[in-house]
Enzyme design. Structure first.
Site, PDB file in Angstrom:
ATOM      1  N   TYR A  93       0.707  -1.230  -0.121  1.00  0.00           N
ATOM      2  CA  TYR A  93       0.056   0.065   0.054  1.00  0.00           C
ATOM      3  C   TYR A  93       0.657   1.443   0.051  1.00  0.00           C
ATOM      4  O   TYR A  93       0.558   2.260  -0.825  1.00  0.00           O
ATOM      5  CB  TYR A  93      -0.887  -0.097   1.180  1.00  0.00           C
ATOM      6  N   PHE A 145      -7.606  21.368 -24.544  1.00  0.00           N
ATOM      7  CA  PHE A 145      -7.836  20.136 -24.674  1.00  0.00           C
ATOM      8  C   PHE A 145      -8.736  19.639 -23.927  1.00  0.00           C
ATOM      9  O   PHE A 145      -9.202  20.578 -22.787  1.00  0.00           O
ATOM     10  CB  PHE A 145      -6.566  19.147 -24.241  1.00  0.00           C
ATOM     11  N   ASP A 236       1.800  20.074 -20.652  1.00  0.00           N
ATOM     12  CA  ASP A 236       1.076  18.868 -20.746  1.00  0.00           C
ATOM     13  C   ASP A 236       2.143  17.940 -21.594  1.00  0.00           C
ATOM     14  O   ASP A 236       2.222  18.145 -22.817  1.00  0.00           O
ATOM     15  CB  ASP A 236      -0.373  19.005 -21.420  1.00  0.00           C
TER      16      ASP A 236
HETATM   17  C1  LIG Z   1      -3.023  16.268 -24.704  1.00  0.00           C
HETATM   18  C2  LIG Z   1      -3.872  15.518 -23.537  1.00  0.00           C
HETATM   19  N1  LIG Z   1      -3.817  15.806 -22.365  1.00  0.00           N
HETATM   20  C3  LIG Z   1      -4.422  15.348 -21.384  1.00  0.00           C
HETATM   21  C4  LIG Z   1      -5.329  13.989 -21.780  1.00  0.00           C
HETATM   22  C5  LIG Z   1      -6.142  13.051 -20.849  1.00  0.00           C
HETATM   23  O1  LIG Z   1      -5.350  11.987 -20.466  1.00  0.00           O
HETATM   24  P1  LIG Z   1      -6.154  10.906 -19.685  1.00  0.00           P
HETATM   25  O2  LIG Z   1      -6.894  10.344 -20.975  1.00  0.00           O
HETATM   26  O3  LIG Z   1      -5.001   9.703 -19.365  1.00  0.00           O
HETATM   27  O4  LIG Z   1      -6.933  11.203 -18.647  1.00  0.00           O
HETATM   28  C6  LIG Z   1      -5.193  13.397 -23.052  1.00  0.00           C
HETATM   29  C7  LIG Z   1      -5.861  12.247 -23.408  1.00  0.00           C
HETATM   30  O5  LIG Z   1      -6.106  11.896 -24.474  1.00  0.00           O
HETATM   31  C8  LIG Z   1      -4.425  14.216 -24.010  1.00  0.00           C
HETATM   32  O6  LIG Z   1      -4.378  13.762 -25.396  1.00  0.00           O
END
Ligand SMILES: Cc1ncc(COP(=O)(O)O)c(C=O)c1O
Length: 478
Positions: A93, A145, A236
């Site tokens: 854990y 996004f 990101d």
């Molecule tokens: C550029 C980008 N950021 C964030 C995410 C979110 O990630 P997750 O789907 O793992 O939650 C995605 C997922 O498609 C993504 O393409």
């Protein structure tokens, strides 16, 4: 293979540039040891299946799909090294040894000091948004996004698009359409003041723009701006290795750097990252938040226990963390990333040769059909990209995804549909899963559909969920 050895082999991969670099042709740098059989369906079966799915490809059963290009998220093939790492999962854990391996890998490949694991990317977005954003804040970013923006909005902020204008034009040949327009940042700062900008949200290989990269030169300028105004950058990093490959290929002065070096340079220009490990790192589930600031880390570590799990697993099993740690190393291997991106180029090139309208330049993880030019007779309020994705499925059993007005959702202020300039269908290529022949079949099906495009009619939305509607909305033909 003992875990230590697994990790040694992985380390040996990262700079394996070889003679194949000089050849025009490339091949997958792996051989296939196990296969998953695909089910072929008839057209009648597919007509029934898409109707039952409300003309939403997210609602199709995977068993009814032949070539699945819905997403590259969590759908890639793990390597034998990743699978052997999974057998070494330490499911304690607290304090799992796999957490420490992952922490080490994040420090090594990305350079961020502190790691908070999460179940996937949006878990990290949730935490960072809750900590950094206050009501009335503005978060500038190089295109939105879906999940990132929603978490920013739920935390009380508003997303502001500061990507270069070229990114909104699918025909513009700009080689770094993920770049930030610094004058847009200046204008926002002037309008709202720096107290209302908690951070810059900067993506590499910008998904919604078509998998378009940001240049190192541009990120350096964004960094100067961020340091000048004391506003941090949250990166990101979901597809940072793919972005680095484009930099190596296209940016002057970068040809002799390895993809691993460029990844590190990109990360070093930012203060932290959210990561969906389901993409570049090629795992089925996993993600993390990583930061350099100890106070931010402290807050994130505290918050993760509420929403994800203890700070040394955060929603992942020990085995998953090991697979991510190994996958991060594999993601920056030159032969891997070259084959990955060039496979996408191969499919895009075939469509371009046949005159099919797609987003150019071709992006890193997907080929995006330009539904506005593909179906000029279907107005945007009849969801051209949604119907095009449904028709491609009926045509050939190929599953793709809408990235247009449905994905853009509604404006929280006015309640109206947001009408994005880009109305796209994303053919997303999972890593190490499909062969060149699958790409040929896909290209043939899209070309056939393009030749018969006049018969395609629009849709009306008959069910609309409140959040991230593209996942569950239902449609009917008009
Ligand atoms: C550029 C980008 N950021 C964030 C995410 C979110 O990630 P997750 O789907 O793992 O939650 C995605 C997922 O498609 C993504 O393409």
């Amino acid at each position: 293979m003992p875990l230590e050895q697994v990790r040694i082999v992985q380390d040996g991969l990262e700079n394996s540039m070889s003679n194949t670099e000089k050849r025009k042709s490339w091949a997958e740098p792996f051989k296939i040891k196990m296969v998953e059989l695909l089910r072929m369906t008839t057209r009648d079966e597919r007509v029934k299946a898409i109707k039952e799915a409300g003309y939403n490809t997210f609602l199709l059963k995977s068993d009814d799909v032949y070539i699945d290009l819905l997403t590259d998220s969590g759908t890639s093939a793990m390597s034998d090294r990743q699978w052997s790492g999974m057998m070494m999962g330490d499911e304690a854990y607290a304090g799992s040894r796999n957490f420490y391996h992952l922490e080490e890998a994040v420090r090594k490949y990305y350079g961020y000091k502190y790691l908070v694991p999460t179940h996937q990317g949006r878990g990290a977005e949730h935490i960072i948004s809750r900590i950094m954003i206050k009501k009335g804040d503005f978060i500038p970013g190089n295109m939105y996004f879906t999940t990132t923006r929603l978490h920013q909005e739920l935390a009380g902020g508003g997303f502001v698009d500061v990507i270069v204008d070229e990114a909104h034009d699918p025909t513009n040949q700009h080689t770094f359409k993920g770049n930030v327009d610094i004058s847009k940042l200046d204008r926002l700062l002037e309008k709202v003041g720096k107290e209302k900008i908690p951070y810059l949200s900067i993506a590499t290989a910008v998904n919604m723009a078509g998998g378009q990269p940001i240049s190192l030169e541009n990120l350096k300028k964004v960094r100067e701006w961020s340091l000048k105004h004391g506003i941090p950058i949250i990166h990101d990093a979901t597809r940072v290795a793919e972005n680095a490959y484009f930099i190596k290929k296209r940016e002057s002065g970068c040809q002799d750097k390895s993809v691993a070096q460029i990844v590190r340079e990109l990360c070093d220009l930012t203060d932290g990252c959210t990561m969906s490990a389901k993409k570049d790192a090629m795992v089925n589930i996993g993600g993390f938040l990583a930061v350099n600031d100890p106070d931010l880390f402290d807050q994130a570590r505290n918050m993760v226990v509420i929403y994800e799990g203890l700070h040394t697993y955060g929603g992942m099993a020990g085995r998953d963390m090991e697979a991510v740690a190994i996958g991060l190393g594999e993601s920056v291997d030159h032969e891997h990333i070259r084959a990955r991106v060039e496979q996408v180029m191969y499919l895009g090139g075939k469509l371009l040769d046949a005159g099919v309208p797609i987003v150019e330049p071709i992006g890193s993880h997907a080929v995006f059909l330009d539904a506005k030019r593909f179906l000029p007779h279907v107005p945007q309020n009849e969801f051209p990209a949604q119907v095009l994705a449904a028709e491609l499925y009926v045509e050939a059993g190929i599953r793709s995804m809408e990235r247009g007005v449905v994905s853009a959702g509604r404006d929280p202020e006015t309640g109206d549909h947001r009408y994005p300039k880009l109305e796209l269908v994303r053919l997303t290529i999972p890593r190490r899963v499909y062969t060149q022949a699958h790409m040929d079949v896909t290209a043939e099906a899209v070309i056939e559909l393009y030749e018969n495009r006049d018969r395609i009619k629009g849709l009306k939305m008959v069910y609309e969920p409140k959040y991230l509607r593209f996942f569950q909305a239902r449609f009917e033909p008009i």
